[in-house]
Design a protein around this motif. Structure first.
Motif, PDB file in Angstrom:
ATOM      1  N   ASN A 339       0.840  -1.200   0.000  1.00  0.00           N
ATOM      2  CA  ASN A 339       0.000   0.000   0.000  1.00  0.00           C
ATOM      3  C   ASN A 339       0.875   1.249   0.000  1.00  0.00           C
ATOM      4  O   ASN A 339       2.076   1.193   0.285  1.00  0.00           O
ATOM      5  N   ILE A 340       0.247   2.387  -0.291  1.00  0.00           N
ATOM      6  CA  ILE A 340       0.826   3.689   0.049  1.00  0.00           C
ATOM      7  C   ILE A 340      -0.022   4.284   1.155  1.00  0.00           C
ATOM      8  O   ILE A 340      -1.254   4.333   1.058  1.00  0.00           O
ATOM      9  N   GLU A 341       0.645   4.667   2.217  1.00  0.00           N
ATOM     10  CA  GLU A 341      -0.046   5.184   3.394  1.00  0.00           C
ATOM     11  C   GLU A 341      -0.555   6.607   3.143  1.00  0.00           C
ATOM     12  O   GLU A 341      -0.102   7.298   2.228  1.00  0.00           O
ATOM     13  N   LEU A 342      -1.499   7.021   3.968  1.00  0.00           N
ATOM     14  CA  LEU A 342      -2.127   8.331   3.856  1.00  0.00           C
ATOM     15  C   LEU A 342      -1.076   9.433   3.741  1.00  0.00           C
ATOM     16  O   LEU A 342      -0.191   9.553   4.596  1.00  0.00           O
ATOM     17  N   LEU A 343      -1.155  10.211   2.675  1.00  0.00           N
ATOM     18  CA  LEU A 343      -0.239  11.339   2.507  1.00  0.00           C
ATOM     19  C   LEU A 343      -0.623  12.460   3.467  1.00  0.00           C
ATOM     20  O   LEU A 343      -1.810  12.736   3.653  1.00  0.00           O
ATOM     21  N   THR A 344       0.354  13.102   4.047  1.00  0.00           N
ATOM     22  CA  THR A 344       0.062  14.122   5.059  1.00  0.00           C
ATOM     23  C   THR A 344       0.533  15.520   4.660  1.00  0.00           C
ATOM     24  O   THR A 344       0.149  16.495   5.296  1.00  0.00           O
ATOM     25  N   GLY A 345       1.357  15.634   3.629  1.00  0.00           N
ATOM     26  CA  GLY A 345       1.854  16.939   3.212  1.00  0.00           C
ATOM     27  C   GLY A 345       0.767  17.769   2.557  1.00  0.00           C
ATOM     28  O   GLY A 345      -0.248  17.246   2.086  1.00  0.00           O
ATOM     29  N   PRO A 346       0.952  19.081   2.489  1.00  0.00           N
ATOM     30  CA  PRO A 346      -0.068  19.955   1.893  1.00  0.00           C
ATOM     31  C   PRO A 346      -0.157  19.774   0.379  1.00  0.00           C
ATOM     32  O   PRO A 346       0.781  19.306  -0.269  1.00  0.00           O
TER      33      PRO A 346
END
Length: 382
Positions: A339-346
Motif C-alpha cells: 500500500n501507500i499510506e495516507l499522505l500528510t503533506g499539503p
C-alpha cells in the motif's frame, strides 16, 4: 487577492509533461498533463490556456475548469483533456498548499488510511513474467497487471488463445490464491476474440479484464460483461462523465479514468461519484509520473468506491528516468505492505525536485507509441 503570475510546462523523460503554476504569493503548484506520445501537442494547448490564466484568481478552480473545458467551440478529447488535467491538478496543489492541508481534506476528508497498489509485469512477450512478478512481490506488492498478449489476430488462432491462458496461468502459479493478477487486453482484441477467451480465463480468477475492446467500440462492451463472470474494467481512453455513462450502464465493474487525461481531480471526482451509483469501483489508470500518481492518491483517500491504484515504478516505458527521480522526499510514495499510506503533506502531498525537472526539460523527449502490423501488413492495435 492572489493572482496566477506564471504557467510553465516541462517535457521530462521518459514521456511526461509537467505543469508548474506560480502565484503572486510565491506559492507553486504542480500538475501532470502527460499524454503518452503527444506531449508536444498538449504543451501547446497549455500555453494557449495560460493566456486566460495569467492574472486570474487561483482559488477559482471550478470556474477555471468550466472555462477551459467549455468556452471553446471545439472541445473535448485527449489533448484538450490532458491540458486541462495538468492545470487542474496544479490548481488543487496550490489550494492545498495555501491552506496548509492535503487535497483530500478539501474533498471531504479521508475515508481510508492507505491505498492498495499494483505494478505492471509484462505479457507482450511471455518470457520473464514469473521473474517480473517475483520482483514486484519482493517490494511488497500484492497485486500485478499483465498484458494478455502481444499482437493478436482479429480471430485468434488456437496457439494465440493458448498463449493467453498459459501467461495468466504462470502468473497465478506465482501469486497463489491470496494475491491478484489483472489482465489487460489493451484494446488488442475484437469482441469475438474477447468473448472466446474470457470464459476460458475464469478458472484462473483474474482480478479484472481491462479494456477488452477499443474505446470507440464501447457500445459493444455490454455483450462481454454479460458473457463472463470476470469483472470488466475500462476507461483510460475515456475523458468525461458523458464518455463513462454508456459503459457504466453496460455493466463494467471497474472504471479507470486517467487523472492526466480525464479533466484532472475535478472531473475524476465526479466520475467516481457517478460510478458509485452503478456499484462500480474506481481504479485510475496511471502508468505515468509522480505528480499524476499523487493526484490519484488524493482522490483515492477521499473516495469511498476506490479499489486499487496503478503505478509505474519500474515499468518498461521508464527509459532514462524513474517516477521517484523527480521528488525530493521519496518516503511518501514508498510501498508499505503493498500500500501507500495516507499522505500528510499539503497540496498533492509530494515535493517536486524543480532542479531535476528543469534539467530534464533541457533534454526533452520524443517518446512515441510503437507501430505494430499483422502478418498481412495491416495495422495492428498496440
Amino acid at each position: 487577492m492572489s493572482q496566477i503570475t506564471r504557467v510553465e510546462t516541462f517535457l521530462v523523460a521518459p514521456r511526461w509533461l509537467f505543469v508548474r503554476i506560480e502565484t503572486s504569493d510565491g506559492i507553486i503548484g504542480w500538475g501532470e498533463a502527460s499524454l503518452e506520445g503527444h506531449a508536444d501537442a498538449v504543451r501547446t494547448v497549455v500555453d494557449q490556456f495560460a493566456e486566460y490564466l495569467i492574472g486570474a484568481d487561483p482559488d477559482r478552480i471550478e470556474d477555471h475548469w468550466q472555462v477551459l473545458t467549455k468556452s471553446g467551440f471545439y472541445r473535448g478529447g485527449p489533448v484538450f483533456g490532458s491540458a486541462v488535467s495538468g492545470i487542474d491538478q496544479a490548481l488543487w496543489d496550490l489550494k492545498g498548499k495555501s491552506l496548509g492541508v492535503p487535497v483530500y481534506q478539501l474533498l471531504g476528508g479521508a475515508v481510508r488510511d492507505r491505498i492498495r497498489m499494483y505494478g505492471w509485469v509484462g505479457g507482450d512477450d511471455p518470457s520473464g513474467i514469473t521473474d517480473a512478478i517475483a520482483a514486484q512481490l519482493a517490494v511488497g506488492l500484492t497485486a500485478v497487471k499483465m498484458n494478455a498478449s502481444g499482437i493478436m489476430s482479429r480471430v485468434g488462432t488456437v496457439a494465440e488463445i493458448d498463449g493467453v491462458l498459459e501467461r495468466v496461468a504462470a502468473a497465478r502459479a506465482v501469486l497463489g490464491p491470496d494475491r491478484d493478477v489483472a489482465v489487460d487486453f489493451h484494446g488488442r482484441f475484437t469482441l469475438a476474440n474477447a468473448r472466446r477467451i474470457a470464459p476460458l480465463l475464469e478458472p484462473l480468477r483474474p482480478f479484472f479484464i481491462e479494456e477488452p475492446v477499443v474505446p470507440e467500440n464501447s457500445h459493444l462492451i455490454g455483450q462481454l460483461a454479460q458473457a463472463t463472470a470476470i469483472p470488466i474494467a475500462t476507461g483510460e481512453r475515456l475523458y468525461t462523465r458523458q464518455d463513462f455513462l454508456p459503459v457504466l450502464q453496460a455493466g463494467i465493474a471497474v472504471a479507470q479514468p486517467d487523472l492526466s487525461h480525464a479533466g484532472g481531480i475535478s472531473e475524476v471526482r465526479r466520475i467516481a461519484a457517478m460510478a458509485e451509483v452503478y456499484d462500480v469501483q474506481l481504479a485510475p489508470h496511471c502508468p505515468l509520473g509522480p505528480i499524476a500518481l499523487a493526484a490519484c492518491l488524493q482522490v483515492g483517500f477521499a473516495t469511498p468506491n476506490y479499489l486499487i491504484q496503478e503505478q509505474s515504478i519500474g515499468i518498461h516505458y521508464n527509459q532514462g528516468a524513474e517516477v521517484l527521480d523527480y521528488v525530493l522526499d521519496k518516503q511518501p510514495l514508498k510501498f508499505v505492505n503493498g500500500n501507500i499510506e495516507l499522505l500528510t503533506g499539503p497540496g498533492l502531498g509530494i515535493e517536486i525536485d524543480e532542479v531535476a525537472v528543469r534539467a530534464a526539460d533541457s533534454r526533452g523527449h520524443t517518446w512515441r507509441s510503437p507501430i505494430w502490423r499483422h502478418t498481412d501488413g495491416a495495422l495492428a492495435e498496440w
